[in-house]
Motif scaffolding. Structure first.
Motif, short mmCIF file in Angstrom:
data_model
loop_
_atom_site.label_atom_id
_atom_site.label_comp_id
_atom_site.label_asym_id
_atom_site.label_seq_id
_atom_site.Cartn_x
_atom_site.Cartn_y
_atom_site.Cartn_z
N LYS A 49 -12.74 -40.16 -3.61
CA LYS A 49 -12.95 -41.32 -2.75
C LYS A 49 -14.02 -42.27 -3.28
N ILE A 50 -15.23 -41.76 -3.56
CA ILE A 50 -16.34 -42.62 -4.01
C ILE A 50 -17.11 -41.87 -5.10
N SER A 51 -17.31 -42.49 -6.24
CA SER A 51 -18.08 -41.86 -7.31
C SER A 51 -19.58 -42.04 -7.06
N ALA A 52 -20.38 -41.44 -7.93
CA ALA A 52 -21.83 -41.60 -7.85
C ALA A 52 -22.30 -42.79 -8.69
N VAL B 286 -18.59 -39.43 -2.65
CA VAL B 286 -17.73 -38.63 -1.78
C VAL B 286 -16.61 -38.05 -2.65
N GLY B 287 -16.53 -36.73 -2.71
CA GLY B 287 -15.51 -36.08 -3.52
C GLY B 287 -16.08 -35.50 -4.80
N HIS B 288 -15.19 -34.99 -5.66
CA HIS B 288 -15.61 -34.28 -6.87
C HIS B 288 -16.03 -35.18 -8.02
N GLY B 289 -15.68 -36.47 -7.97
CA GLY B 289 -16.14 -37.41 -8.98
C GLY B 289 -15.28 -37.54 -10.22
N PHE B 290 -14.16 -36.80 -10.31
CA PHE B 290 -13.30 -36.87 -11.49
C PHE B 290 -12.18 -37.89 -11.28
N GLY B 291 -11.84 -38.60 -12.36
CA GLY B 291 -10.70 -39.51 -12.33
C GLY B 291 -10.95 -40.76 -11.52
N LEU B 292 -9.88 -41.31 -10.97
CA LEU B 292 -9.96 -42.57 -10.23
C LEU B 292 -10.82 -42.45 -8.98
N SER B 293 -11.71 -43.41 -8.80
CA SER B 293 -12.43 -43.57 -7.54
C SER B 293 -11.66 -44.56 -6.69
N MET B 294 -11.25 -44.16 -5.51
CA MET B 294 -10.42 -45.04 -4.68
C MET B 294 -11.19 -46.28 -4.25
#
Length: 309
Positions: free
Chosen positions: A159-162, A260-268
């Motif tokens: 969902k959201i990266s750092a 929010v989330g694991h941080g891998f791949g596309l950030s929505m």
């Protein structure tokens, strides 16, 4: 002899007449394709595909029509406020992941999508409009999946990266298309930064981060004198992400969490920010997964990154 020759000539004429008649019959269709091209399936014919996916229910495995599954999966893994191109990017990811499961004869989990009944409850008065919109997204991306080096691949997303996405160097299986890219817009998202409190009674007095990756995500932690995977820890205790710092005051651990989330791949959220700047869904996917190809599942030609799809 002359009779046989006459019969042969007559036969040749009949064949020629049949061929000409057939050509005249299909000529309008050929002209239509030349002018308009092959048109995608209409929403009214949605759900006609025979392709199915296995879903692991509580006590049994059920086969569900793929397009129906993808609508529910898109609803489960997106927000209706997202731009059309963002939804298309997520739909292509979901289809690619689903096709990988189908090829491997593997069932997906029941909680990976919403059923029609759940969507009626979730969307209520907006059910009809949202359902039509999501079906159109699935139809417009029909058959489009993600390839890497000639193989359809399963890709992670969150969902959201750092602020930057993570690379796959901690995976057992090398995934060069899952690498770190900047996603700075995420830092402006609601939910990017969270503070949580957990008592020492739940975690023990010796809680600590044992290892972190270079992006600040905990890879392993100590909880009640036992080692735990960082991602398992954040899921068990309800943290939005495993990218956190902490301190301890008066019997309470304070967690300062990014993303929010694991941080891998596309950030929505990051993808939606790019879509609002005019990026196409293919450009977004190519940015978050460098080196991939986007094309139809059963075709070898690469989908262009610009123009109509």
């Amino acid at each position: 002899m002359k009779k046989l020759e006459k019969e042969a000539v007559l036969k040749e004429r009949m064949i020629l007449i049949s061929a000409v008649s057939f050509f005249i019959f299909i000529l309008p269709y050929i002209l239509h394709l030349a002018i308009n091209g092959i048109q995608p399936a209409k929403v009214e014919t949605f759900g006609q595909s025979t392709q199915t996916i296995l879903v692991q229910m509580k006590s049994h495995v059920e086969s569900i029509q793929l397009e129906t599954y993808l609508v529910g999966a898109l609803a489960r893994n997106s927000e209706t406020i997202y731009d059309e191109e963002t939804l298309k990017a997520i739909a292509v990811i979901l289809r690619s992941n689903a096709v990988c499961a189908i090829l491997e004869e593997r069932a997906v989990m029941r909680d990976s999508f919403y059923s029609d009944e759940e969507l009626r409850i979730l969307w209520q008065d907006e059910y009809k409009d949202n359902m039509e919109r999501y079906r159109e997204i699935i139809v417009s991306t029909e058959g489009i999946v993600i390839f890497y080096e000639g193989e359809i691949v399963e890709v992670p997303f969150h969902k959201i990266s750092a602020g930057t996405t993570r690379d796959s160097d901690i995976f057992e299986e090398c995934r060069p298309y899952v690498c770190s890219v900047e996603s700075a817009e995420d830092m402006y998202a609601d939910g990017y930064y969270t503070i949580m409190e957990i008592s020492d009674g739940a975690l023990g007095e010796d809680f600590a981060i044992l290892t972190q990756d270079r992006f600040g995500y905990a890879l392993s932690v100590r909880v009640n004198k036992e080692e735990m995977n960082g991602e398992s820890f954040r899921l068990k205790y309800g943290l939005p992400s495993a990218c956190f710092d902490y301190d301890f005051q008066d019997g309470v651990y304070f967690f300062y969490i990014r993303g929010v989330g694991h941080g891998f791949g596309l950030s929505m959220y990051g993808a939606d920010a790019l879509a609002k700047k005019g990026w196409s869904f293919a450009e977004i996917l190519e940015y978050y997964y460098p080196g991939i190809q986007i094309r139809k599942e059963n075709r070898s030609d690469v989908i262009a990154f610009y123009g109509e799809f």
